[in-house]
Design a protein around this motif. Structure first.
Motif, PDB file in Angstrom:
ATOM      1  N   LEU A  63     -16.956 -86.545  -7.562  1.00 54.36           N
ATOM      2  CA  LEU A  63     -17.783 -85.342  -7.616  1.00 54.36           C
ATOM      3  C   LEU A  63     -18.607 -85.339  -8.896  1.00 54.36           C
ATOM      4  CD1 LEU A  63     -15.459 -82.391  -6.522  1.00 54.36           C
ATOM      5  CD2 LEU A  63     -17.445 -83.262  -5.326  1.00 54.36           C
ATOM      6  N   SER A  64     -19.862 -84.957  -8.741  1.00 53.44           N
ATOM      7  CA  SER A  64     -20.732 -84.797  -9.910  1.00 53.44           C
ATOM      8  C   SER A  64     -21.735 -83.696  -9.615  1.00 53.44           C
ATOM      9  CB  SER A  64     -21.440 -86.104 -10.249  1.00 53.44           C
ATOM     10  OG  SER A  64     -22.269 -86.523  -9.189  1.00 53.44           O
ATOM     11  N   ILE A  65     -22.411 -83.268 -10.641  1.00 52.03           N
ATOM     12  CA  ILE A  65     -23.490 -82.303 -10.492  1.00 52.03           C
ATOM     13  C   ILE A  65     -24.750 -82.976 -11.003  1.00 52.03           C
ATOM     14  CG2 ILE A  65     -24.416 -80.068 -11.193  1.00 52.03           C
ATOM     15  CD1 ILE A  65     -21.507 -79.100 -11.440  1.00 52.03           C
ATOM     16  N   ARG A  66     -25.757 -83.039 -10.120  1.00 54.55           N
ATOM     17  CA  ARG A  66     -27.039 -83.644 -10.473  1.00 54.55           C
ATOM     18  C   ARG A  66     -28.155 -82.751  -9.963  1.00 54.55           C
ATOM     19  NH1 ARG A  66     -25.772 -89.340  -7.774  1.00 54.55           N
ATOM     20  NH2 ARG A  66     -23.812 -89.733  -8.814  1.00 54.55           N
ATOM     21  N   GLU A  67     -29.058 -82.406 -10.858  1.00 55.30           N
ATOM     22  CA  GLU A  67     -30.236 -81.611 -10.485  1.00 55.30           C
ATOM     23  C   GLU A  67     -29.863 -80.393  -9.644  1.00 55.30           C
ATOM     24  OE1 GLU A  67     -32.984 -84.304  -8.651  1.00 55.30           O
ATOM     25  OE2 GLU A  67     -33.091 -85.558 -10.433  1.00 55.30           O
ATOM     26  N   ASN A  68     -28.907 -79.606 -10.127  1.00 57.48           N
ATOM     27  CA  ASN A  68     -28.457 -78.385  -9.471  1.00 57.48           C
ATOM     28  C   ASN A  68     -27.861 -78.637  -8.087  1.00 57.48           C
ATOM     29  OD1 ASN A  68     -27.972 -75.600  -9.587  1.00 57.48           O
ATOM     30  ND2 ASN A  68     -29.801 -75.168  -8.399  1.00 57.48           N
ATOM     31  N   ARG A  69     -27.298 -79.822  -7.900  1.00 65.59           N
ATOM     32  CA  ARG A  69     -26.647 -80.164  -6.638  1.00 65.59           C
ATOM     33  C   ARG A  69     -25.236 -80.673  -6.921  1.00 65.59           C
ATOM     34  NH1 ARG A  69     -30.241 -79.520  -2.986  1.00 65.59           N
ATOM     35  NH2 ARG A  69     -32.410 -80.110  -3.168  1.00 65.59           N
ATOM     36  N   LEU A  70     -24.333 -80.286  -6.040  1.00 67.18           N
ATOM     37  CA  LEU A  70     -22.975 -80.801  -6.083  1.00 67.18           C
ATOM     38  C   LEU A  70     -22.969 -82.056  -5.231  1.00 67.18           C
ATOM     39  CD1 LEU A  70     -20.010 -80.357  -6.938  1.00 67.18           C
ATOM     40  CD2 LEU A  70     -19.720 -79.069  -4.816  1.00 67.18           C
ATOM     41  N   VAL A  71     -22.681 -83.186  -5.841  1.00 67.06           N
ATOM     42  CA  VAL A  71     -22.777 -84.471  -5.154  1.00 67.06           C
ATOM     43  C   VAL A  71     -21.377 -84.953  -4.766  1.00 67.06           C
ATOM     44  CG1 VAL A  71     -23.524 -86.873  -5.322  1.00 67.06           C
ATOM     45  CG2 VAL A  71     -24.887 -85.054  -6.398  1.00 67.06           C
ATOM     46  N   PHE A  72     -21.209 -85.164  -3.452  1.00 66.23           N
ATOM     47  CA  PHE A  72     -19.989 -85.734  -2.889  1.00 66.23           C
ATOM     48  C   PHE A  72     -20.261 -87.213  -2.652  1.00 66.23           C
ATOM     49  CE2 PHE A  72     -19.563 -81.317  -1.990  1.00 66.23           C
ATOM     50  CZ  PHE A  72     -18.219 -81.047  -1.809  1.00 66.23           C
ATOM     51  N   LEU A 129     -19.286 -95.071   0.885  1.00 66.37           N
ATOM     52  CA  LEU A 129     -19.446 -94.766   2.302  1.00 66.37           C
ATOM     53  C   LEU A 129     -20.638 -93.836   2.521  1.00 66.37           C
ATOM     54  CD1 LEU A 129     -15.700 -94.259   3.290  1.00 66.37           C
ATOM     55  CD2 LEU A 129     -17.156 -96.236   3.803  1.00 66.37           C
ATOM     56  N   ILE A 130     -20.610 -92.656   1.889  1.00 66.12           N
ATOM     57  CA  ILE A 130     -21.754 -91.737   1.974  1.00 66.12           C
ATOM     58  C   ILE A 130     -21.935 -91.024   0.648  1.00 66.12           C
ATOM     59  CG2 ILE A 130     -21.428 -91.291   4.455  1.00 66.12           C
ATOM     60  CD1 ILE A 130     -20.656 -88.364   3.560  1.00 66.12           C
ATOM     61  N   LEU A 131     -23.146 -90.541   0.450  1.00 64.52           N
ATOM     62  CA  LEU A 131     -23.482 -89.696  -0.691  1.00 64.52           C
ATOM     63  C   LEU A 131     -24.086 -88.430  -0.095  1.00 64.52           C
ATOM     64  CD1 LEU A 131     -23.511 -90.003  -3.839  1.00 64.52           C
ATOM     65  CD2 LEU A 131     -25.941 -90.480  -3.598  1.00 64.52           C
ATOM     66  N   HIS A 132     -23.422 -87.307  -0.307  1.00 65.75           N
ATOM     67  CA  HIS A 132     -23.895 -86.042   0.264  1.00 65.75           C
ATOM     68  C   HIS A 132     -24.082 -85.044  -0.867  1.00 65.75           C
ATOM     69  CE1 HIS A 132     -24.620 -83.049   3.284  1.00 65.75           C
ATOM     70  NE2 HIS A 132     -23.590 -82.314   2.898  1.00 65.75           N
ATOM     71  N   ALA A 133     -25.294 -84.500  -0.997  1.00 65.97           N
ATOM     72  CA  ALA A 133     -25.597 -83.546  -2.060  1.00 65.97           C
ATOM     73  C   ALA A 133     -25.795 -82.159  -1.470  1.00 65.97           C
ATOM     74  CB  ALA A 133     -26.838 -83.990  -2.810  1.00 65.97           C
ATOM     75  N   LEU A 134     -25.118 -81.178  -2.052  1.00 74.73           N
ATOM     76  CA  LEU A 134     -25.241 -79.782  -1.633  1.00 74.73           C
ATOM     77  C   LEU A 134     -25.914 -78.984  -2.738  1.00 74.73           C
ATOM     78  CD1 LEU A 134     -21.677 -78.854  -0.292  1.00 74.73           C
ATOM     79  CD2 LEU A 134     -23.693 -79.392   1.036  1.00 74.73           C
ATOM     80  N   SER A 135     -26.878 -78.176  -2.381  1.00 70.64           N
ATOM     81  CA  SER A 135     -27.467 -77.266  -3.355  1.00 70.64           C
ATOM     82  C   SER A 135     -26.383 -76.293  -3.818  1.00 70.64           C
ATOM     83  CB  SER A 135     -28.634 -76.502  -2.734  1.00 70.64           C
ATOM     84  OG  SER A 135     -29.060 -75.486  -3.616  1.00 70.64           O
ATOM     85  N   LEU A 136     -26.342 -76.033  -5.104  1.00 71.29           N
ATOM     86  CA  LEU A 136     -25.368 -75.080  -5.632  1.00 71.29           C
ATOM     87  C   LEU A 136     -25.826 -73.638  -5.450  1.00 71.29           C
ATOM     88  CD1 LEU A 136     -24.345 -76.943  -8.893  1.00 71.29           C
ATOM     89  CD2 LEU A 136     -22.891 -76.463  -6.925  1.00 71.29           C
ATOM     90  N   THR A 137     -27.101 -73.443  -5.132  1.00 65.88           N
ATOM     91  CA  THR A 137     -27.650 -72.087  -5.035  1.00 65.88           C
ATOM     92  C   THR A 137     -26.883 -71.190  -4.067  1.00 65.88           C
ATOM     93  OG1 THR A 137     -29.811 -72.924  -5.690  1.00 65.88           O
ATOM     94  CG2 THR A 137     -29.770 -70.766  -4.631  1.00 65.88           C
ATOM     95  N   PRO A 138     -26.598 -71.625  -2.834  1.00 62.33           N
ATOM     96  CA  PRO A 138     -25.865 -70.732  -1.917  1.00 62.33           C
ATOM     97  C   PRO A 138     -24.442 -70.398  -2.391  1.00 62.33           C
ATOM     98  CG  PRO A 138     -26.899 -72.510  -0.693  1.00 62.33           C
ATOM     99  CD  PRO A 138     -27.028 -72.846  -2.153  1.00 62.33           C
ATOM    100  N   LEU A 139     -23.845 -71.258  -3.188  1.00 59.67           N
ATOM    101  CA  LEU A 139     -22.486 -71.029  -3.666  1.00 59.67           C
ATOM    102  C   LEU A 139     -22.443 -70.163  -4.924  1.00 59.67           C
ATOM    103  CD1 LEU A 139     -21.030 -74.614  -3.186  1.00 59.67           C
ATOM    104  CD2 LEU A 139     -20.352 -72.564  -1.930  1.00 59.67           C
TER     105      LEU A 139
END
Length: 163
Positions: free
Chosen positions: A61-70, A80-90
């Motif tokens: 887990l990391s935080i990059r450019e206001n995104r939580l990166v899985f 396997l995969i890199l999935h980034a979620l915007s932190l704004t909704p959370l």
């Protein structure tokens, strides 16, 4: 009419690593809370990637450019995969969760047991809302059960906690 069934979640996380470079330095209390959240998550979870036959995963887990990166990897640490979620909704839910936790800890010192229980029910409700939102945001990419989503939400809160 046939009832829809939830997809099978037969995988699990075997390791969770936090990218210290993007999370910054933490106080001893914050670091301790993060370690507890990771331990709880590893101990009991259901986690799978629908497009990958792997059943044991490592999560970076990391935080990059206001995104939580899985950054999900197999057990040997191959990507396997890199999935980034915007932190704004959370953000709002995390902020609400911290506010109600502050109220809960203040109430422990002065409130009646029924008042404390009422605040704790509210705290659990906000935590559940955050867990459901996280499940929705991960849907289709990463499948988790509700209890794993709760543990992931706890970890996300621990990542944001300033101590």
């Amino acid at each position: 009419m046939a009832e829809a069934t939830a997809p099978e979640i037969d995988g699990r996380l075997v390791a969770v690593d936090l990218d210290g470079a993007t999370l910054g330095r933490a106080s001893a209390d914050v670091d301790h809370e993060r370690k507890i959240a990771i331990y709880d998550l590893i101990e009991d979870n259901r986690f799978t990637l629908p497009e990958h036959p792997v059943s044991r995963y490592r999560l970076h887990l990391s935080i990059r450019e206001n995104r939580l990166v899985f950054d999900v990897r197999d057990e040997a640490d191959a990507p396997l995969i890199l999935h980034a979620l915007s932190l704004t909704p959370l953000r709002k839910i995390v902020r609400d969760y911290f506010l109600i936790c502050d109220s809960y800890y203040a109430a422990i010192r002065t409130a009646t047991p029924s008042q404390i229980e009422t605040i704790d029910m509210g705290r659990r409700g906000v935590h559940d809302d955050g867990s459901r939102l996280l499940m929705q945001r991960l849907a289709g990419k990463i499948l988790v059960d509700f209890e794993t989503a709760r543990r992931l939400f706890t970890l996300i809160c621990a990542l944001h906690w300033k101590g």
